[in-house]
Design an enzyme around this catalytic site. Structure first.
Site, PDB file in Angstrom:
ATOM      1  N   ASP A 208       0.629  -0.699  -0.082  1.00 26.99           N
ATOM      2  CA  ASP A 208       0.207   0.128  -0.199  1.00 26.99           C
ATOM      3  C   ASP A 208       0.739   0.977  -0.105  1.00 26.99           C
ATOM      4  OD1 ASP A 208       1.070   0.297   2.682  1.00 26.99           O
ATOM      5  OD2 ASP A 208      -0.476   0.142   3.942  1.00 26.99           O
TER       6      ASP A 208
ATOM      7  N   CYS B 245       8.676  -1.652 -17.127  1.00 23.75           N
ATOM      8  CA  CYS B 245       8.588  -2.641 -15.804  1.00 23.75           C
ATOM      9  C   CYS B 245       8.277  -0.738 -15.173  1.00 23.75           C
ATOM     10  CB  CYS B 245      10.170  -2.284 -15.217  1.00 23.75           C
ATOM     11  SG  CYS B 245      10.938  -0.608 -14.959  1.00 23.75           S
TER      12      CYS B 245
ATOM     13  N   CYS C 189      -5.802   4.723   2.674  1.00 23.70           N
ATOM     14  CA  CYS C 189      -6.861   4.776   2.329  1.00 23.70           C
ATOM     15  C   CYS C 189      -7.406   5.137   4.391  1.00 23.70           C
ATOM     16  CB  CYS C 189      -7.625   3.057   2.385  1.00 23.70           C
ATOM     17  SG  CYS C 189      -6.158   1.729   4.002  1.00 23.70           S
TER      18      CYS C 189
END
Length: 259
Positions: A127, A170, A186
């Site tokens: 994340d 990549c 988040c």
């Protein structure tokens, strides 16, 4: 493959493109999964259910009550456990015939250089941008296919970065390591639970296709999902010949052509 395995995996074996050979390759494979949160939860459950023989799971976090809205590998009674241990319990309950290895720690360069070479596919379910770049560098260095997903608010994205292909970018070709941006978490902005579920599930699908040797991967394409409208969009992404991570591939290819 014994009778119980043939029955367990029969719905994959029935697929003409997958078949018993594809299942055998999946069962002999090793997947390295970075992150056991919102993306990693559905990804590892589908990998386990599909019978990936070895799954190594890396995360340094513990299960928190706020995770349970979206991190479906965890349960209320496992709050406080390391996420990798909680996820391993869920995976082995689903399929006790696989091997699950848990690593409690951050996916730093040393850990990645030890475990990426042992994997057949790497799933980045982390994340944060720094970890994604570290995982990409290790995958480029060891020529391992990377399935990378991300999600925040109502938006998700997914691609495969397979530098075994000369024409494939990549992760750093698409998202340069020196890019200046504000990290979005988040915990601050929120995330719509089914979006991480959708992206994590698609990560498992891309990984299984690579392991089984079937279909067309997302290499060279970035898939984007808008959870507000339910729309998927796709854009082509190209290799950056001056990429600080994988530009050496271009030099190697030019040298081969001159020879």
């Amino acid at each position: 493959m014994d009778d119980e395995q043939l029955l367990r995996y029969s719905r994959h074996i029935l697929l003409e493109e997958f078949g018993i050979d594809g299942q055998a390759r999946v069962s002999a494979a090793h997947a390295l999964v970075i992150g056991a949160g919102g993306l990693g939860s559905p990804a590892v459950l589908y990998l386990a259910g599909a019978g990936v023989g070895q799954i190594t799971l890396v995360d340094d976090d513990d299960v928190d009550l706020t995770n349970l809205q979206r991190q479906i590998a965890h349960t209320s009674d496992r709050v406080g456990l390391p996420k990798v241990e909680s996820a391993a319990q869920a995976m082995l309950a689903l399929n006790p015939g696989i091997e699950v290895r848990t690593l409690v720690g951050r996916a730093d360069a040393a850990l990645l250089d030890q475990w990426v070479p042992k994997a057949d596919v790497v799933l980045d379910c982390s994340d944060n941008f720094a970890t994604r770049q570290a995982v990409n560098r290790a995958c480029v260095a060891h020529a391992k296919p990377l399935v990378a997903g991300a999600a925040i608010r109502f938006d998700g994205q997914l691609s495969v970065y397979d530098t075994r292909r000369d024409d494939a970018p990549c992760y750093a070709c698409v998202f340069p390591p020196d890019a200046q941006f504000e990290e979005t978490l988040c915990a601050v902005l929120g995330v719509f639970a089914p979006v991480v579920g959708a992206i994590g599930t698609l990560q498992a699908a891309e990984a299984l296709k690579l392991l089984a040797g079937m279909g067309e991967s997302l290499a060279g394409r970035l898939l984007m999902f808008d959870g507000r409208t339910g729309r998927f969009d796709e854009m082509r992404v190209r290799r950056d010949l001056h990429c600080p991570v994988c530009a050496h591939r271009a030099a190697a290819s030019d040298a081969e052509r001159r020879e």
